[in-house]
Design an enzyme around this catalytic site. Structure first.
Site, mmCIF file in Angstrom:
data_model
loop_
_atom_site.group_PDB
_atom_site.id
_atom_site.type_symbol
_atom_site.label_atom_id
_atom_site.label_comp_id
_atom_site.label_asym_id
_atom_site.label_seq_id
_atom_site.Cartn_x
_atom_site.Cartn_y
_atom_site.Cartn_z
ATOM 1 N N CYS B 85 27.442 18.740 -87.169
ATOM 2 C CA CYS B 85 26.168 18.199 -87.986
ATOM 3 C C CYS B 85 25.977 17.212 -89.286
ATOM 4 O O CYS B 85 26.007 16.274 -89.364
ATOM 5 C CB CYS B 85 24.919 19.026 -87.683
ATOM 6 S SG CYS B 85 23.012 18.857 -87.382
ATOM 7 N N HIS B 194 26.187 21.557 -82.272
ATOM 8 C CA HIS B 194 27.269 22.783 -83.119
ATOM 9 C C HIS B 194 28.001 23.630 -82.120
ATOM 10 O O HIS B 194 27.387 24.626 -81.662
ATOM 11 C CB HIS B 194 25.741 23.618 -83.486
ATOM 12 C CG HIS B 194 25.611 22.979 -84.394
ATOM 13 N ND1 HIS B 194 25.183 23.309 -85.718
ATOM 14 C CD2 HIS B 194 24.398 22.121 -84.431
ATOM 15 C CE1 HIS B 194 24.417 22.620 -86.252
ATOM 16 N NE2 HIS B 194 24.016 21.605 -85.933
ATOM 17 N N GLU B 196 29.694 25.271 -83.049
ATOM 18 C CA GLU B 196 30.458 27.380 -83.889
ATOM 19 C C GLU B 196 28.793 28.068 -83.247
ATOM 20 O O GLU B 196 28.820 29.308 -83.709
ATOM 21 C CB GLU B 196 30.285 26.783 -85.225
ATOM 22 C CG GLU B 196 28.558 27.051 -86.011
ATOM 23 C CD GLU B 196 28.388 25.192 -86.183
ATOM 24 O OE1 GLU B 196 28.672 25.125 -84.663
ATOM 25 O OE2 GLU B 196 27.118 25.374 -86.748
#
EC number: 6.3.5.3
Lengths: 80, 223
Positions: B85, B194, B196
């Site tokens: 991002c 994302h 994560e």
């Protein structure tokens, strides 16, 4: 003290969502003459002297930090 | 395997990225934007967030943070670097990856679980996947539209440098539905979604994102 103005505009082929948003609002306010809007940025840099060396530095600055050459064009001019 | 995660002023997902590294079997190391030091890490993650408030352009000021001098040099030397991002935006502004990210074409912030297709499963960050595999990870951005000139886009596609692509409706106006790319060498990867946030069933749509981190840990262990 002289002032150098750097105008940064999105390149013509790059979508400008902010300009589009402004353009979209115009008819709602009764303005119908404008066919397109593009939104850019204006930087005003105060300098000791607008000599060639300073201008060269500003060009470098404009092309590295103030604009991203991938998506934006810039123009430099001295304002008295 | 030590994987550094850089915290800039305004970083948001640095702790999540550290946690993902830990769950993948690596040792996360917190790095500070103001230091000229990578603390001996084997790889670096630039996490999501709003570095320097996204003033000027997303990632434009972060690019000049002291730690980025070290990150750029290490990346050019072959160290695995992942930008997620805002981290992707910083990698583009740093010229480690081509192109740029602009405001979403619909002008609104988008936040949703996004299906992606893995196009390149041979980068330092994607060997845990197979090419053509579809994964679901969260997407959240306001300036996630990937743009580049036609020549660059053709080159990215021709050289297999598109890493992940959006499946279904393009969420932010990215050209050719590109969600993530890599450099020619395959060690630097940037993506808007994302991974994560998809490492545990409890806190995300699944564990599809963990592969980015296990890929790097395994690649580093095999060196």
């Amino acid at each position: 003290m002289p002032r150098i103005v750097v105008d940064v505009m999105p390149k013509p082929e790059i979508l400008d969502p902010q300009g589009k948003a402004v353009h979209g609002a115009l008819p709602r306010l009764g303005f119908h003459a404008v066919t397109d809007v593009r939104q850019g940025k204006r930087f005003e840099l105060e300098v000791e002297a607008a000599d060639d060396a300073t201008l060269a530095e500003v060009h470098e600055l404009a092309g590295t930090l103030l604009s991203n050459p991938v998506i934006e064009d810039y123009a430099v001019r001295v304002e008295a | 395997m030590k994987i550094g995660v850089v915290t800039f002023p305004g970083s948001l997902d640095d702790v999540d990225a550290q946690r993902a590294v830990r769950l993948a079997g690596g040792e996360p190391v917190a790095l500070w934007h103001g230091d000229h030091d990578l603390l001996g890490v084997d790889a670096v993650i630039l996490p999501g967030g709003f570095s320097y408030g996204d003033y000027l352009r997303c990632g434009a000021i972060a690019r000049f943070a002291p730690v980025m001098t070290e990150v750029v040099a290490a990346a050019q030397g072959g160290m695995p670097v992942l930008g997620i991002c805002n981290g992707f935006q910083i990698l583009c502004e740093s010229h480690l990856l081509p192109g740029a990210l602009i405001r979403n074409n619909h002008r609104t912030f988008v936040c949703r679980d996004q299906v992606l297709q893995v196009e390149n499963a041979s980068t330092a960050w994607t060997t845990a996947y197979t090419a053509g595999q579809q994964i679901t990870v969260p997407l959240k951005n306001g300036e996630g539209g990937f743009v580049a000139d036609t020549e660059t886009l053709d080159r990215l596609e021709g050289e297999g440098q598109v890493v992940v692509r959006y499946v279904g409706q393009d969420p932010n106006g990215s050209l050719r539905a590109i969600a993530g790319i890599t450099n020619e060498r395959g060690n630097v990867v940037g993506l808007m979604p994302h991974p994560e946030h998809a490492i545990e069933d409890l806190t995300g749509p699944g564990t599809d994102g963990l592969g980015f981190f296990t890929s790097a840990v395994q690649a580093l262990m095999s060196v």
